[in-house]
Design an enzyme around this catalytic site. Sequence first.
Site: not given
Ligand code: PBG
Length: 328
Positions: A200, A253
């Site tokens: 991520k 992601k």
């Molecule tokens: C937070 C989380 C995020 C997303 C999924 N889980 C945002 C972040 O890490 O700040 C992002 C999902 C999206 O942008 O659609 N744990």
Amino acid sequence: MSQLNLLNIVQRPRRLRKSAAIRNLVQEKHLTINDLVYPLFVCPGTNVVEEVSSMPGSFRYSIDNAVKECQELWDLGIQSIDLFGIPEVKTEDGSEAYNEYGIIQEAIRAIKAKVPDLCIMTDVALDPFTPFGHDGLVRDGIILNDETVEVLCKMAISHANAGADFVSPSDMMDGRIGAIREALDDTDFSDVGILSYAAKYASSFYGPFRDALHSAPQFGDKTTYQMNPGNTDEAMKEIELDIMEGADIVMVKPGLAYLDIVYRTKERFDTPVAIYHVSGEYSMVKAAAQRGWIDEKRVMMESLLCMKRAGADLIFTYYAKEAARILR
Ligand code: PBG
């Protein structure tokens, strides 16, 4: 119909593109409804359906309406959701995240009662549950690792206890997959799976999601735990670690800008790979479509198909319902 062979060539790839029937026959990769996971935002209250202003067509639902939404998803053929919750209260210790009667725990029970066969995945991270908007606990401006993992384990157990099929840790703390696996096994939830957000990235494409969940970081950014967009070897290391620690499915992601990571992951590991078509990607398409600059349906379907081509086995997308309507 007849055409001359002026070039005197044997190979003419255009023969395989001559008609829709032929093109369909030789299409290598396909998107199906089975690939789609719908992210669902659940908020306190009753009878709430609130559009997220930066994500037209995406909503926050109170539990009663989330249940109705899940029934609709199921009827459309979508078999999996990922739950994100907006808690009643945010506390510095994030304890609402593992409240047995918290927003996610109650949502799981209500949805399972009405749509029992729907696969429920749940987000495991602390960002909506503390006032800081960071995925972990915070002390003196530092995002704590090991103390956070202890809380994430409690959170995962409470989700499993409420009936979650999969927990999906999206926090990027070190060692959390192994710790959560052990915590689930020790509480007799060895059948609950882990989908880890393994690679991520610290991405600017998450902005609209943070609006949706009221979870924008209140100081700094997430670069001390999420990955640097310039790295790919590091993604392989993260994924390998998560698989060794017990992840059943690994996620890359965001989506489109990171297809090389999906491809490399698929080449290297024999574990299902998920991709998250994130909020910013969704909102960009929506915004351009609203201005009449692009054909929304075609851009959406092309984007999702390209994720499959890169090697994704499953796709988290806010477009799941719209795609399902086309795929049916
Ligand atoms: C937070 C989380 C995020 C997303 C999924 N889980 C945002 C972040 O890490 O700040 C992002 C999902 C999206 O942008 O659609 N744990």
